[in-house]
Design a protein around this motif. Structure first.
Motif, PDB file in Angstrom:
ATOM      1  N   GLY A  88      -0.235 -29.164 -62.160  1.00 24.52           N
ATOM      2  CA  GLY A  88      -0.452 -30.185 -61.955  1.00 24.52           C
ATOM      3  C   GLY A  88      -0.746 -31.817 -60.777  1.00 24.52           C
ATOM      4  N   SER A  89      -1.495 -32.955 -61.935  1.00 23.46           N
ATOM      5  CA  SER A  89      -2.113 -33.499 -61.458  1.00 23.46           C
ATOM      6  C   SER A  89      -1.890 -34.799 -61.864  1.00 23.46           C
ATOM      7  N   ASP A  90      -1.886 -36.551 -60.763  1.00 22.83           N
ATOM      8  CA  ASP A  90      -1.515 -37.470 -61.348  1.00 22.83           C
ATOM      9  C   ASP A  90      -3.863 -38.094 -62.147  1.00 22.83           C
ATOM     10  N   TYR A  91      -3.232 -38.524 -63.541  1.00 17.47           N
ATOM     11  CA  TYR A  91      -3.841 -38.940 -64.206  1.00 17.47           C
ATOM     12  C   TYR A  91      -3.915 -40.265 -65.320  1.00 17.47           C
ATOM     13  N   VAL A  92      -4.983 -41.289 -64.709  1.00 13.59           N
ATOM     14  CA  VAL A  92      -4.554 -42.488 -65.267  1.00 13.59           C
ATOM     15  C   VAL A  92      -5.633 -42.562 -66.814  1.00 13.59           C
ATOM     16  N   MET A  93      -5.405 -42.537 -68.121  1.00 10.94           N
ATOM     17  CA  MET A  93      -5.854 -42.373 -69.284  1.00 10.94           C
ATOM     18  C   MET A  93      -6.084 -43.951 -69.490  1.00 10.94           C
ATOM     19  N   PRO A  94      -7.767 -44.199 -69.995  1.00 13.86           N
ATOM     20  CA  PRO A  94      -7.900 -45.245 -70.256  1.00 13.86           C
ATOM     21  C   PRO A  94      -7.346 -45.456 -71.798  1.00 13.86           C
ATOM     22  N   SER A  95      -7.181 -46.520 -72.522  1.00 12.97           N
ATOM     23  CA  SER A  95      -6.455 -47.565 -73.296  1.00 12.97           C
ATOM     24  C   SER A  95      -6.453 -48.461 -73.870  1.00 12.97           C
ATOM     25  N   ALA A  96      -7.457 -48.771 -74.362  1.00 16.11           N
ATOM     26  CA  ALA A  96      -7.254 -50.169 -75.003  1.00 16.11           C
ATOM     27  C   ALA A  96      -7.611 -49.936 -76.234  1.00 16.11           C
ATOM     28  N   GLY A  97      -6.879 -51.601 -76.957  1.00 17.99           N
ATOM     29  CA  GLY A  97      -6.324 -51.249 -77.964  1.00 17.99           C
ATOM     30  C   GLY A  97      -7.307 -52.064 -79.078  1.00 17.99           C
ATOM     31  N   ASN A  98      -7.483 -51.411 -80.137  1.00 18.33           N
ATOM     32  CA  ASN A  98      -8.728 -52.337 -80.819  1.00 18.33           C
ATOM     33  C   ASN A  98      -9.930 -52.128 -80.283  1.00 18.33           C
ATOM     34  N   GLY A  99     -10.181 -51.315 -79.315  1.00 16.95           N
ATOM     35  CA  GLY A  99     -10.730 -52.104 -78.299  1.00 16.95           C
ATOM     36  C   GLY A  99     -11.195 -52.789 -77.622  1.00 16.95           C
ATOM     37  N   ARG A 100     -10.429 -53.581 -77.754  1.00 14.63           N
ATOM     38  CA  ARG A 100     -10.346 -54.821 -77.315  1.00 14.63           C
ATOM     39  C   ARG A 100      -9.346 -54.626 -75.395  1.00 14.63           C
ATOM     40  N   SER A 101      -7.475 -54.912 -76.024  1.00 16.44           N
ATOM     41  CA  SER A 101      -6.882 -55.513 -75.266  1.00 16.44           C
ATOM     42  C   SER A 101      -6.730 -53.945 -74.046  1.00 16.44           C
ATOM     43  N   ILE A 102      -7.128 -54.259 -72.713  1.00 17.24           N
ATOM     44  CA  ILE A 102      -6.898 -52.712 -71.700  1.00 17.24           C
ATOM     45  C   ILE A 102      -6.213 -52.582 -71.529  1.00 17.24           C
ATOM     46  N   ALA A 103      -4.958 -51.739 -71.694  1.00 18.77           N
ATOM     47  CA  ALA A 103      -4.191 -51.518 -70.494  1.00 18.77           C
ATOM     48  C   ALA A 103      -3.603 -50.119 -70.155  1.00 18.77           C
ATOM     49  N   ASP A 104      -4.536 -49.253 -69.169  1.00 18.39           N
ATOM     50  CA  ASP A 104      -4.101 -48.121 -68.558  1.00 18.39           C
ATOM     51  C   ASP A 104      -3.412 -48.071 -68.723  1.00 18.39           C
ATOM     52  N   ILE A 105      -3.062 -45.767 -68.810  1.00 20.84           N
ATOM     53  CA  ILE A 105      -1.833 -45.807 -68.394  1.00 20.84           C
ATOM     54  C   ILE A 105      -1.739 -44.694 -67.792  1.00 20.84           C
ATOM     55  N   ARG A 106      -0.616 -44.786 -66.800  1.00 23.96           N
ATOM     56  CA  ARG A 106      -0.756 -43.699 -66.202  1.00 23.96           C
ATOM     57  C   ARG A 106       0.169 -42.153 -66.409  1.00 23.96           C
ATOM     58  N   TYR A 107      -0.558 -41.605 -65.967  1.00 24.88           N
ATOM     59  CA  TYR A 107       0.313 -40.226 -66.755  1.00 24.88           C
ATOM     60  C   TYR A 107       0.749 -39.202 -65.015  1.00 24.88           C
ATOM     61  N   TYR A 108       1.948 -39.394 -64.270  1.00 26.25           N
ATOM     62  CA  TYR A 108       2.124 -38.156 -62.835  1.00 26.25           C
ATOM     63  C   TYR A 108       2.078 -36.878 -63.769  1.00 26.25           C
ATOM     64  N   LYS A 109       1.913 -36.035 -62.584  1.00 26.58           N
ATOM     65  CA  LYS A 109       1.943 -34.886 -62.885  1.00 26.58           C
ATOM     66  C   LYS A 109       1.742 -33.853 -63.789  1.00 26.58           C
ATOM     67  N   THR A 110       0.860 -34.422 -64.096  1.00 25.85           N
ATOM     68  CA  THR A 110      -0.349 -33.926 -65.520  1.00 25.85           C
ATOM     69  C   THR A 110      -0.832 -32.684 -65.484  1.00 25.85           C
ATOM     70  N   ARG A 111      -0.388 -31.921 -67.023  1.00 23.89           N
ATOM     71  CA  ARG A 111      -1.368 -31.082 -67.043  1.00 23.89           C
ATOM     72  C   ARG A 111      -1.294 -30.444 -68.423  1.00 23.89           C
ATOM     73  N   TRP A 112      -2.591 -30.023 -67.988  1.00 24.22           N
ATOM     74  CA  TRP A 112      -3.597 -29.792 -69.741  1.00 24.22           C
ATOM     75  C   TRP A 112      -3.536 -27.897 -70.212  1.00 24.22           C
ATOM     76  N   GLN A 113      -2.977 -27.671 -71.483  1.00 24.65           N
ATOM     77  CA  GLN A 113      -3.414 -26.142 -72.108  1.00 24.65           C
ATOM     78  C   GLN A 113      -3.661 -26.983 -73.131  1.00 24.65           C
ATOM     79  N   LEU A 114      -5.175 -26.153 -73.044  1.00 25.95           N
ATOM     80  CA  LEU A 114      -6.095 -26.519 -74.466  1.00 25.95           C
ATOM     81  C   LEU A 114      -6.568 -25.073 -75.436  1.00 25.95           C
ATOM     82  N   LYS A 115      -6.237 -23.839 -75.932  1.00 27.50           N
ATOM     83  CA  LYS A 115      -7.460 -23.797 -76.803  1.00 27.50           C
ATOM     84  C   LYS A 115      -8.879 -23.910 -76.655  1.00 27.50           C
ATOM     85  N   LEU A 116      -9.461 -22.977 -75.745  1.00 26.68           N
ATOM     86  CA  LEU A 116     -10.905 -23.518 -75.771  1.00 26.68           C
ATOM     87  C   LEU A 116     -12.260 -22.312 -77.132  1.00 26.68           C
TER      88      LEU A 116
END
Lengths: 365, 576
Positions: free
Chosen positions: A237-265
């Motif tokens: 886990g690690s903290d992460y900020v994901m870029p977030s813009a609605g309809n390409g205009r309004s920017i309001a990024d979202i923080r995710y704490y202790k984020t983990r990834w699980q991906l089939k590669l």
């Protein structure tokens, strides 16, 4: 080193036949591989009729709630300030308790990851039977039509990452094998290039190139230590900020704490989960600025109610003044397409999260 | 004054040249690849008897005087050079038939249909409107009328005389100019707009057959009594359309007017100026687009389910990549022509990089494939690989045929009408690779004669699928890319590239194509001795393009013309 990449494997089979080197065309270059996020939506577990997880029925949306809160009756005239504006105020400054009863999901099955490495009483079990799944968003959202698998809005979320601001790129480094490697590093970035679609128009094109926003996008750079087992990447886990813009205009990024990834590669695709504790207030701002009440009404999503519900069941980042938590465990179902990453060597971050990201992440409310 | 009536224009356009019978006869005679044996010898090839004629021994035959259509690109370039890049009406003319490997030659044998005339009219109208509109008139019309709402013959005359000389590629006769000025004035008074009137006269001027067609005029050659040469303005046009793919500029027309073009020093000075101009890149782009048959990309389609990477953008970019590489190597960097078969230098765009599986940056960027890359030279570029393949699979036969015909100027006969393709669709699961599949060609004697000429070269490219993507296996079976061409064996694509680089027919083919392109005449009509001498000079110059172009345009054969009758010594005669 065991590079399992299929073409390399095939090359090894050739034996006596003269085979040109293919290093230049492999997606794993310099022990690293990149992917760009093409699809993301909240991983909500539901059943077709919803009766199992929502025995009290589904929540109603803004239009239905408005009729309940401000019923029409002969001779009654509702001033705007006491109706529309009041409810709009609820959306931005939710009251401690909503005036509309809320339907929380029941049951113990949810998608997600075990974010705290514990199996607690409020935890879920994954559909595959894994215990300790942290996904309180399942309780808050599973009975909102907007987030259920039958929602038309899921299509909109599918395409969310096509907006240029929202390009999420991950880079796996120290990769010896896409099949098994007990020590790899995942780094997130905001990409700068549109994701290309293929000739069918229905798939995203692998082997594109992404430049990285290492100037204004430092906040989105985070590092995660992980391992690959049987082709599945799992990170710590690690903290992460994901870029977030609605309809390409309004920017309001979202923080995710202790984020983990699980991906089939795979050499061209990766898919799985990004799970963490999502900042509820960030979500509220992003939702309210990026999708109007009008649009949310199509999915019967009432932010005023949903926000209150999320805060009620939030399970991380306690309010320093006591009371409810500010972050809620959840999981995003994501799909990614392989890309080559073009580094600007002078500005690549070497630590995770960056100072800028850490500052924002640490900022209290 | 009157504008050309449509009927008159059509009548002029109907003066369609016919393919002379002797050309057909020679084309038949230059089917050099024998289907009963290996590739037949070509001039200059070790298997061919040496042609030892020196330049001084060569009789001047020249080329036929031509009436040919201006291509869409030539019109576009001409308008851009005269009026600026903003004047860019959409120009799309009907395709012409490729003749002797070149569309340029085919344009000498094309007619004009009513619908094509309509396209010309739209193009001329669009361009004229753009030129005189409010946004551009102050820059493009060199004088201001006395009044915007009435005729002004003086101003109209100034503009039309200047433009007319450039688009007609020779000075306008005074009588003709007066007709246009009168027409502009009449229209201006009727429409109460000087510029609208000027635009109508300009449209008529652009629609003239003298603009849309190149009609070469001859005059007696004082240096070679009894022979004819192009008049100065026709020579200027031939030079300009050849080297720049556009009409002559002001300096070139001045050189024609002064007689400089008909003096050896003056012609050399003009040619050197043209070869040093950036416009040479446009000219050579057009030539290689024609020679490499990249116009096929207009109709190229792949099965999106099989080749999802091959997007519509990739189709456009593949053609552009090859043109950029060739022009960069041969014009910008002045390299040996043969290097285009082995160079690792190219240019990448994002859509192509995805097929090559390479990182890149937005836009076109130069790129050099590393030494261990399978990509090397023209043959491994997507343009060649994808355009000579089927929509859903590669084709050793099509690729081998293209290599023979386009790059070596050898002609492979068409398959017989009753050919049975079912043998190729072998459902046997053990038949996995194209090499296995096309092996059936060699089992049938009727097929083997031609396919043993085509298939080995194409099989060397089997490491690239029908979209040009690299692969080492096909249906799980390893790909064997070894083969041989004209007695030269190779193990893989690198070997094939080197064999092609060293093949004498490759540079000789270029010399033949360049001469044919420049004169608008089939190379098969060229005297073999002249070709041999031209090739020797090309070889002596290190196979560089500029010296080849210079030698061609400075030769008497370039400016000397004759009526459409067979030359004294033809290729047909010399290959007997």
């Amino acid at each position: 080193m065991k590079i399992r990449y299929s073409v390399l494997g095939a090359a090894a089979l050739i034996g006596a036949v003269s085979v040109p080197a293919i290093a230049a065309e492999s997606p794993v270059q310099n022990r690293s591989i990149g992917y760009v996020m093409t699809t993301e939506f909240k991983a909500i577990y539901d059943t077709p009729d919803g009766k199992k997880e929502c025995p009290g029925g589904l929540n109603e949306g803004p239009r239905e709630q408005f009729k309940v809160l401000y019923p029409e009756s002969p001779g009654k005239k509702w001033p705007i300030v006491d109706t529309q504006l009041e409810r709009e105020g609820d959306i931005w400054w939710p009251k401690a308790e909503d005036r509309i009863p809320y339907q929380y999901a029941v049951g113990d099955i949810a998608f997600g990851l075990n974010l705290d490495d514990k199996v607690g009483p409020n935890d879920f079990t994954s559909p595959d039977g894994e215990k300790g799944i942290d996904d309180q968003l399942q309780r808050a959202w599973a009975c909102v039509p907007n987030y259920r698998s039958s929602s038309y809005n899921l299509g909109a979320f599918n395409n969310w990452r096509k907006y240029l601001y929202n390009i999420v790129v991950i880079e796996l480094t120290d990769v010896d094998s896409l099949e098994n490697d007990d020590d790899v590093t995942l780094t997130t970035y905001r990409g700068l290039d549109r994701v290309m679609t293929d000739a069918t128009g229905s798939q995203y094109l692998a082997a594109g190139t992404q430049r990285l926003d290492t100037r204004w996008g430092k906040i989105f750079i985070a590092k995660f230590h992980g391992k690959i087992a049987n082709g599945v990447l799992t990170t710590e886990g690690s903290d992460y900020v994901m870029p977030s813009a609605g309809n390409g205009r309004s920017i309001a990024d979202i923080r995710y704490y202790k984020t983990r990834w699980q991906l089939k590669l795979g050499p061209e695709r990766a898919e799985g989960l990004m799970a963490g504790y999502m900042d509820v207030d960030d979500w509220k701002i992003a939702t309210n600025t990026q999708r109007s009440t009008h649009h949310q009404a199509y999915g019967a999503a009432s932010t005023a109610s949903i926000y209150r519900a999320m805060r009620h069941v939030a399970d991380y980042k306690p309010d320093p003044n006591g009371g409810e938590n500010h972050a809620i465990s959840m999981a995003l179902r994501i799909r990614m397409t392989q890309v080559f990453i073009k580094h600007d060597d002078k500005t690549v971050s070497q630590s995770a999260p960056t100072k800028a990201a850490a500052t924002k992440l640490a900022a209290g409310r | 004054m009157r504008l050309l009536k449509t009927s008159e224009i059509q009548s002029t356009f109907r003066a369609k040249a016919r393919v002379p019978k002797y050309i057909l006869a020679m084309l038949a005679a230059t089917v050099l690849v024998s289907c009963s044996g290996p590739a037949a010898p070509v001039a200059g090839h070790p298997q061919t008897r040496a042609v030892a004629a020196s330049a001084s021994e060569i009789a001047i035959d020249g080329s036929p005087r031509r009436l040919r259509l201006v291509t869409a690109e030539q019109l576009h370039n001409t308008l851009s050079y005269i009026f600026g890049p903003n004047i860019s009406p959409p120009v799309a003319f009907a395709p012409v038939t490729r003749t002797d490997g070149l569309l340029s030659v085919g344009s000498s044998f094309a007619g004009v249909t009513a619908s094509q005339l309509e396209i010309y009219q739209k193009t001329a109208s669009t361009a004229a409107i753009e030129i005189v509109n409010e946004r551009n008139r102050n820059f493009l019309v060199p004088c201001a009328p006395k009044a915007d709402d009435a005729a002004d013959d003086a101003c109209a005359s100034t503009f039309l005389a200047s433009v007319g000389r450039l688009v007609y590629r020779r000075p306008l006769a005074q009588e003709r100019l007066e007709e246009f000025v009168t027409a502009a004035g009449d229209a201006a008074n009727r429409l109460r707009s000087f510029y609208d009137g000027l635009g109508i006269a300009l449209e008529g001027m652009l629609l003239s057959p003298r603009v849309m067609m190149v009609s070469e005029k001859a005059e007696p050659d004082p240096n070679h009594p009894g022979r004819e040469r192009l008049d100065a303005y026709s020579l200027a046009s031939r030079l300009s359309f050849f080297l720049w793919n556009a009409a002559p500029d002001d300096l070139l027309l001045k050189a024609a007017a002064s007689g400089e073009l008909h003096t050896p020093k003056g012609l050399a000075r003009t040619v050197d100026r043209m070869l040093a101009s950036d416009r040479l890149q446009d000219g050579m782009r057009a030539f290689f687009d024609d020679m490499l048959q990249l116009d096929d990309f207009k109709n190229l389609a792949k099965d999106a389910q099989i080749y999802p990477q091959f997007t519509g953008l990739a189709v456009v970019d593949a053609r552009e990549q090859t043109l950029r590489m060739v022009v960069d190597q041969l014009v910008v960097k002045d390299k040996d022509y043969r290097d285009i078969f082995t160079t690792r230098e190219t240019f990448l765009s994002p859509s192509l990089a995805a097929i090559y599986r390479l990182p890149t940056t937005p836009g076109w960027v130069p790129y050099e494939f590393p030494a261990d890359s399978p990509r090397e030279g023209l043959l491994t570029q997507i343009a060649f690989l994808a355009s000579h393949a089927h929509p859903g699979r590669s084709s050793p036969t099509l690729r081998g045929k293209a290599l023979r015909e386009i790059l070596l100027c050898q002609i492979v006969p068409r398959p017989p009408a009753n050919v049975d393709f079912s043998a190729l669709e072998n459902p046997d699961p053990n038949v996995k690779t194209q090499r296995d599949r096309v092996a059936v060609h060699l089992k049938n004697p009727v097929c083997a004669g031609c396919h043993k000429v085509m298939d080995p070269a194409g099989l060397a490219l089997e490491n690239f699928d029908g979209a040009g993507q690299y692969r080492v296996v096909e249906k799980g079976a390893p790909i064997d890319a070894s083969g041989s061409i004209d007695g030269k064996n190779f193990a893989d694509i690198h070997g094939l590239a080197q064999v092609l680089h060293d093949h004498p027919a490759a540079p000789q083919c270029l010399a033949r194509r360049v001469f044919a392109y420049g004169t608008g005449s089939p190379a098969s009509t060229m005297p073999q001795a002249e070709l041999a001498a031209l090739y020797k000079r090309f070889e002596a110059g290190g196979y560089r393009l500029r010296p080849l172009l210079r030698n061609i345009v400075l030769s008497d054969d370039f400016s000397s013309v004759h009526e459409d009758v067979p030359p004294t010594k033809t290729a047909a005669a010399s290959v007997q």
